[in-house]
Structure formats: C-alpha cells, structure tokens
Write an enzyme that holds these catalytic residues in place. Structure first.
Site, short mmCIF file in Angstrom:
data_model
loop_
_atom_site.label_atom_id
_atom_site.label_comp_id
_atom_site.label_asym_id
_atom_site.label_seq_id
_atom_site.Cartn_x
_atom_site.Cartn_y
_atom_site.Cartn_z
CE LYS A 39 16.44 -11.99 -36.96
NZ LYS A 39 15.22 -12.36 -36.27
CG ASP A 66 13.20 -14.59 -38.02
OD1 ASP A 66 12.53 -15.63 -38.18
OD2 ASP A 66 13.66 -14.24 -36.91
CE LYS A 68 11.20 -16.43 -34.78
NZ LYS A 68 11.93 -15.21 -35.08
CG ASP A 71 -2.65 -17.90 -41.04
OD1 ASP A 71 -3.71 -18.57 -41.02
OD2 ASP A 71 -2.64 -16.67 -40.94
CB THR A 125 16.82 -19.35 -28.68
OG1 THR A 125 16.53 -18.13 -29.37
CG2 THR A 125 17.38 -20.35 -29.67
N GLY A 215 22.14 -10.75 -32.79
CA GLY A 215 21.54 -9.43 -32.82
C GLY A 215 22.23 -8.49 -31.86
NE ARG A 216 18.51 -8.71 -27.79
CZ ARG A 216 17.60 -9.33 -27.05
NH1 ARG A 216 16.93 -8.65 -26.12
NH2 ARG A 216 17.36 -10.61 -27.24
O1 C5P Z 1 19.50 -9.89 -30.03
P1 C5P Z 1 19.56 -11.39 -30.19
O2 C5P Z 1 20.96 -11.90 -30.51
O3 C5P Z 1 18.92 -12.14 -29.05
O4 C5P Z 1 18.69 -11.66 -31.51
C1 C5P Z 1 18.36 -12.94 -31.94
C2 C5P Z 1 17.48 -12.81 -33.14
O5 C5P Z 1 17.13 -14.11 -33.58
C3 C5P Z 1 16.17 -12.06 -32.90
O6 C5P Z 1 15.94 -11.24 -34.03
C4 C5P Z 1 15.11 -13.13 -32.79
O7 C5P Z 1 13.89 -12.73 -33.36
C5 C5P Z 1 15.72 -14.26 -33.63
N1 C5P Z 1 15.31 -15.61 -33.27
C6 C5P Z 1 15.50 -16.15 -32.02
N2 C5P Z 1 15.07 -17.42 -31.74
C7 C5P Z 1 14.48 -18.17 -32.67
C8 C5P Z 1 14.30 -17.64 -33.96
C9 C5P Z 1 14.75 -16.35 -34.23
O8 C5P Z 1 16.07 -15.48 -31.16
N3 C5P Z 1 14.12 -19.41 -32.42
#
Ligand code: C5P
Length: 243
Positions: A39, A66, A68, A71, A125, A215-216
């Site tokens: 992503k 991503d 998002k 507009d 989320t 992500g993390r």
């Molecule tokens: O680090 P983590 O697992 O929380 O990363 C989740 C990723 O998903 C982030 O890059 C965040 O921008 C993305 N995301 C999210 N919630 C959403 C849409 C995208 O956490 N509704």
C-alpha cells in the site's frame, strides 16, 4: 466484477508508511518476496511522488494506492484519470464524498484505460463512536458504515474499506460479493496505536474480509519477514476453518 482473492498472499497488503522511496524499497527487499501487495499512502506518495508506484510495479508488486480522494465530483474524476497512468491496482476514495462524487469516480474509472479498481473508505478504523459523533454523525460506526457502503455500491464502486467489526453485516446486506478491505489488524497483545476498531488477522478473515491491510505490526517488527509469515499462517488457518 469482484473475484475473491484465493491464496493467503493474495489477501495481505503491507502498508508502506515510510517517509522516503529508499526506506520503502529497502523494506520491500527485507520482506524477501513474501508479499504480493503493498500500500502506498499519503506519507510515501507525497515524499516519493508517483514514480514509487512504477518502482513497485517493476518489482512485480500489486499496488494499493491509498490516497483517500475526497473532493468535488469533477476534481475526483480527474484524479482517477491521472492515477490511471501509473498502473496502480486499487485506489481509495472517501464514500462520505457523496453519491455524485462516487458516481463520477466510477464513470472515470470505467472509461479510462489502465484505471485502478476503486475502493470506498467508509468510517476510518481509527474512529470510535465518540469520534464519529464529534463529526456530527450521531449513529454508531456500524450503522454509518452500512449507509456509506450502500451509497458506494449503488454508485458503481468495486469495493469497500471497513473494520473487521462490520464485515459480516456488509456481506449479508450487500448484493454480490464486494471486495472488503480491512485495516486495523493487530496480532493479539500488540500495540493498538491510533487504531480503535481492531481485530486479529484470523478474526478478520473468518468474519468475511477479502484482504487485510497491515502496517506497523509488520513495518515496525524486529523481523518483518517473520511477522509477514506469522500473519500469512493466521490467514491460512482462518481460511481452512471457513471451508
Ligand atoms: O500501521 P497500521 O496497521 O495501523 O496501518 C494501517 C494502514 O491502513 C494505514 O496506512 C492507514 O492509513 C490505512 N487505513 C486505515 N483505516 C482506513 C483506511 C486505511 O487504517 N479506514
């Protein structure tokens, strides 16, 4: 339109939330070819520019762009057309932009060669009921997610981003087999960070997620390749349980 992803690797998207192309590409290298999807979010896109999409595609990776988008319809349609030249596979737009914006985006994607499939973000989320109320929406997150999901699918959008808590409800309420992309994935006992509506990978898959965004828990792990392996194992076990 939607094809359910088949293998555990088809179902994991690693969020490359890094401040430079170098760091992101180094991380991809560290993952040792274990993942098929990555992503590119706002942090990396604004630091590295659109060439990061080409670099990742050249490495054989599928790209979830991503950005998002949110507009007026004309602007969002133009952004979808511009995004189509880089070969990204999925692109996010905010469902809360409304039905005219969603329809304009869907129309732009349908009429532009190389356009990514569109996925509408419902309620982030990171938001709980109190934060949602703070934006002027008095309903709980699951009610608002369903409302926005209906709006997006009626406008011709391919898939949705939601939390694991809403996937069962969406699978029952929505026609067809929409692509449900679920972030907020946390291995049991790991740090929640800024996320609020979280679940383990196994729970999210069992509850009907098509793809998970992580992500993390991977990017900040001491051994990212091992973290990916553990999540892929979890996805595989949850898939077997469902069969
Ligand atoms: O680090 P983590 O697992 O929380 O990363 C989740 C990723 O998903 C982030 O890059 C965040 O921008 C993305 N995301 C999210 N919630 C959403 C849409 C995208 O956490 N509704």
């Amino acid at each position: 339109m939607h094809m359910t992803p088949q293998t555990p690797r088809d179902r994991l998207i690693v969020a490359l939330d890094f401040p430079s192309a170098d760091l992101a590409l180094r991380h991809v290298h560290e993952l040792q070819g274990q993942c098929l999807w990555v992503k590119v979010g706002l942090e990396l896109y604004l630091a590295a520019g659109s060439s990061i999409i080409t670099s990742l595609r050249e490495r054989g990776l599928n790209v979830f762009l991503d950005l998002k988008l949110h507009d007026i319809p004309n602007t969002v349609a133009g952004a979808v057309r511009s995004a189509s030249q880089y070969g990204a596979n999925l692109l996010t737009i905010h469902a809360s932009g409304g039905s005219a914006m969603l329809a304009a985006a869907a129309e732009a994607a349908a009429t532009t060669p190389g356009a990514p499939r569109l996925v509408a973000v419902t309620v982030l989320t990171s938001m709980d009921a109190a934060q949602l109320t703070g934006t002027g929406v008095p309903d709980d997150p699951s009610t608002q997610v369903l409302r926005l999901a209906r709006l997006a699918t009626a406008a011709g959008i391919d898939g949705l981003v939601c939390s694991s808590a809403e996937t069962r409800q969406l699978r029952t309420a929505l026609p067809g087999d929409p692509l449900l992309v679920v972030p907020g994935i946390r291995p049991a006992g790991s740090a929640e960070g800024d996320q609020r509506r979280i679940a383990t990978a196994a729970t999210a898959i069992a509850d009907g997620a098509s793809m998970l965004v992580v992500g993390r828990p991977i990017t900040q792990a001491a051994d990212p390749a091992k973290a990916v392996e553990a999540i892929l194992d979890e996805i595989a076990s949850a898939c077997q349980l469902k069969v």
